[in-house]
Design a protein around this motif. Sequence first.
Motif, PDB file in Angstrom:
ATOM      1  N   GLY A 113       0.806  -1.213   0.000  1.00 36.87           N
ATOM      2  CA  GLY A 113       0.000   0.000   0.000  1.00 36.87           C
ATOM      3  C   GLY A 113       0.837   1.260   0.000  1.00 36.87           C
ATOM      4  N   PHE A 114       1.962   1.259   0.764  1.00 39.34           N
ATOM      5  CA  PHE A 114       2.770   2.481   0.854  1.00 39.34           C
ATOM      6  C   PHE A 114       3.367   2.837  -0.507  1.00 39.34           C
ATOM      7  N   ALA A 115       3.698   1.817  -1.301  1.00 39.55           N
ATOM      8  CA  ALA A 115       4.273   2.079  -2.626  1.00 39.55           C
ATOM      9  C   ALA A 115       3.243   2.746  -3.537  1.00 39.55           C
ATOM     10  N   LEU A 116       2.006   2.273  -3.454  1.00 39.56           N
ATOM     11  CA  LEU A 116       0.939   2.865  -4.264  1.00 39.56           C
ATOM     12  C   LEU A 116       0.646   4.298  -3.825  1.00 39.56           C
ATOM     13  N   LYS A 117       0.746   4.538  -2.517  1.00 39.68           N
ATOM     14  CA  LYS A 117       0.516   5.897  -2.019  1.00 39.68           C
ATOM     15  C   LYS A 117       1.598   6.860  -2.508  1.00 39.68           C
ATOM     16  N   ILE A 118       2.835   6.370  -2.564  1.00 47.72           N
ATOM     17  CA  ILE A 118       3.929   7.197  -3.083  1.00 47.72           C
ATOM     18  C   ILE A 118       3.708   7.469  -4.567  1.00 47.72           C
ATOM     19  N   LEU A 119       3.312   6.430  -5.286  1.00 48.52           N
ATOM     20  CA  LEU A 119       3.145   6.542  -6.738  1.00 48.52           C
ATOM     21  C   LEU A 119       1.946   7.405  -7.127  1.00 48.52           C
ATOM     22  N   LEU A 120       0.820   7.199  -6.430  1.00 48.22           N
ATOM     23  CA  LEU A 120      -0.440   7.817  -6.851  1.00 48.22           C
ATOM     24  C   LEU A 120      -0.911   8.955  -5.961  1.00 48.22           C
ATOM     25  N   GLY A 121      -0.330   9.092  -4.776  1.00 45.92           N
ATOM     26  CA  GLY A 121      -0.809  10.113  -3.849  1.00 45.92           C
ATOM     27  C   GLY A 121      -2.206   9.778  -3.356  1.00 45.92           C
ATOM     28  N   GLU A 122      -3.024  10.809  -3.178  1.00 43.62           N
ATOM     29  CA  GLU A 122      -4.378  10.616  -2.647  1.00 43.62           C
ATOM     30  C   GLU A 122      -5.234   9.744  -3.569  1.00 43.62           C
ATOM     31  N   MET A 123      -4.905   9.736  -4.850  1.00 44.05           N
ATOM     32  CA  MET A 123      -5.657   8.936  -5.810  1.00 44.05           C
ATOM     33  C   MET A 123      -5.518   7.438  -5.538  1.00 44.05           C
ATOM     34  N   SER A 124      -4.566   7.031  -4.712  1.00 41.59           N
ATOM     35  CA  SER A 124      -4.397   5.616  -4.379  1.00 41.59           C
ATOM     36  C   SER A 124      -5.627   5.044  -3.685  1.00 41.59           C
ATOM     37  N   THR A 125      -6.495   5.919  -3.170  1.00 44.75           N
ATOM     38  CA  THR A 125      -7.732   5.437  -2.545  1.00 44.75           C
ATOM     39  C   THR A 125      -8.578   4.628  -3.526  1.00 44.75           C
ATOM     40  N   LEU A 126      -8.421   4.895  -4.828  1.00 43.27           N
ATOM     41  CA  LEU A 126      -9.208   4.182  -5.842  1.00 43.27           C
ATOM     42  C   LEU A 126      -8.904   2.695  -5.863  1.00 43.27           C
ATOM     43  N   VAL A 127      -7.687   2.298  -5.437  1.00 47.96           N
ATOM     44  CA  VAL A 127      -7.336   0.879  -5.441  1.00 47.96           C
ATOM     45  C   VAL A 127      -7.099   0.307  -4.041  1.00 47.96           C
ATOM     46  N   LEU A 128      -6.769   1.179  -3.074  1.00 44.59           N
ATOM     47  CA  LEU A 128      -6.466   0.687  -1.727  1.00 44.59           C
ATOM     48  C   LEU A 128      -7.678   0.669  -0.802  1.00 44.59           C
ATOM     49  N   ASP A 129      -8.677   1.454  -1.120  1.00 47.11           N
ATOM     50  CA  ASP A 129      -9.879   1.529  -0.295  1.00 47.11           C
ATOM     51  C   ASP A 129     -11.067   1.062  -1.133  1.00 47.11           C
ATOM     52  N   GLY A 130     -12.145   0.772  -0.471  1.00 48.97           N
ATOM     53  CA  GLY A 130     -13.311   0.326  -1.227  1.00 48.97           C
ATOM     54  C   GLY A 130     -14.533   0.269  -0.349  1.00 48.97           C
ATOM     55  N   GLN A 131     -15.596  -0.245  -0.903  1.00 44.38           N
ATOM     56  CA  GLN A 131     -16.833  -0.380  -0.160  1.00 44.38           C
ATOM     57  C   GLN A 131     -17.632  -1.558  -0.705  1.00 44.38           C
ATOM     58  N   LYS A 132     -18.292  -2.253   0.178  1.00 42.49           N
ATOM     59  CA  LYS A 132     -19.134  -3.401  -0.196  1.00 42.49           C
ATOM     60  C   LYS A 132     -20.544  -2.871  -0.439  1.00 42.49           C
ATOM     61  N   VAL A 133     -20.918  -2.793  -1.717  1.00 39.44           N
ATOM     62  CA  VAL A 133     -22.185  -2.173  -2.097  1.00 39.44           C
ATOM     63  C   VAL A 133     -23.122  -3.227  -2.687  1.00 39.44           C
ATOM     64  N   ILE A 134     -24.347  -3.243  -2.180  1.00 37.39           N
ATOM     65  CA  ILE A 134     -25.370  -4.168  -2.671  1.00 37.39           C
ATOM     66  C   ILE A 134     -26.391  -3.374  -3.489  1.00 37.39           C
ATOM     67  N   PRO A 135     -26.723  -3.825  -4.703  1.00 36.26           N
ATOM     68  CA  PRO A 135     -27.695  -3.125  -5.553  1.00 36.26           C
ATOM     69  C   PRO A 135     -29.135  -3.493  -5.164  1.00 36.26           C
ATOM     70  N   GLU A 136     -29.543  -3.033  -4.012  1.00 38.57           N
ATOM     71  CA  GLU A 136     -30.835  -3.438  -3.443  1.00 38.57           C
ATOM     72  C   GLU A 136     -32.012  -3.115  -4.371  1.00 38.57           C
ATOM     73  N   LYS A 137     -31.985  -1.929  -4.975  1.00 33.66           N
ATOM     74  CA  LYS A 137     -33.106  -1.536  -5.842  1.00 33.66           C
ATOM     75  C   LYS A 137     -33.147  -2.380  -7.116  1.00 33.66           C
ATOM     76  N   ALA A 138     -31.991  -2.637  -7.704  1.00 35.33           N
ATOM     77  CA  ALA A 138     -31.956  -3.463  -8.917  1.00 35.33           C
ATOM     78  C   ALA A 138     -32.509  -4.855  -8.630  1.00 35.33           C
TER      79      ALA A 138
END
Length: 306
Positions: free
Chosen positions: A255-280
């Motif tokens: 993770g630290f390497a991606l943060k150095i490489l991408l900065g704050e944009m590293s959240t796109l690959v290092l963080d996430g969320q479990k989302v359920i398409p309830e309405k669909a």
Amino acid sequence: MKIAIAGGTGFLGSKLTNLLLDHGHVVIILTRDATNKPEKPNVQYIEWLHPDSRPEEKMQDVDAIINLAGESIGASRWTPKRKQQILQSRINSTKSIVQLIEKLPSKPNVLVNASAIGFYGNSETDTFTEQSTPTDDSFLSHVVQEWEKEAEKATAFGVRVVYCRLGVVLDPKEGALKQMLLPYRLFIGGPLGTGKQWLSWIHIDDAIHMFKFVIEKDTIHGAFNVTAPHPCQMNEFGTELAKVLHRPHYLPTPGFALKILLGEMSTLVLDGQKVIPEKAISQNYPYLFPTLPLSLENLFEKGRKH
């Protein structure tokens, strides 16, 4: 139906345009420059966002407007200037759409505004549905909240508004999946960060069909998660991707390497969320590719055929 699309020539917009044409609809592409556009049956290009353009004069009897306009969030490092561009491009285009609706003598039935699951914030433990509220004040969550507030203003004109909160759209030639492919093709693929972060994904074909679905289903209002019913953790995703590519999945990227490489944009690959398409799910959307193995097999089989 007559359907107008802002951002109709982009990654998602071009495929959605073709789907709508295949189903017999007339498509209006809202563009900054309508000159030298390819002629296509049932497609009309109308200029907007210029002081002298009067798109409302050429958009009589439009049934639906789809707004996909906005700067790419993953195109370059998130400097303060870039973050402002990302936010303002979404706010300004949506504001212009609402102003256009106000001027139209005959209002569309629905505004389908692109949005993102970044609305919910990041978590390795929580599960999010359309009923969930944001868990943090991250940049992406802030952008999406402001974006949706602008779109909501169209309800003042009697227009049904749907925010299609897109997950990670899987297409081997575009977007996040294209970026993930290179290390696997070089035999150096592996987990990104801890590998425990959630990835809420959607096959490109389901993504465009879900936009069409919400246009046609007048019972759908507000947030609508454009994700598959089975989100996965990044390690599982990488394992499945390696399997379909016949490549190993072994070399982790810290993770630290991606943060150095991408900065704050590293959240796109290092963080996430479990989302359920309830309405669909509750509205019986007929998923074409509900599981990850099925989705990846289709995408790479499709890629080998072209």
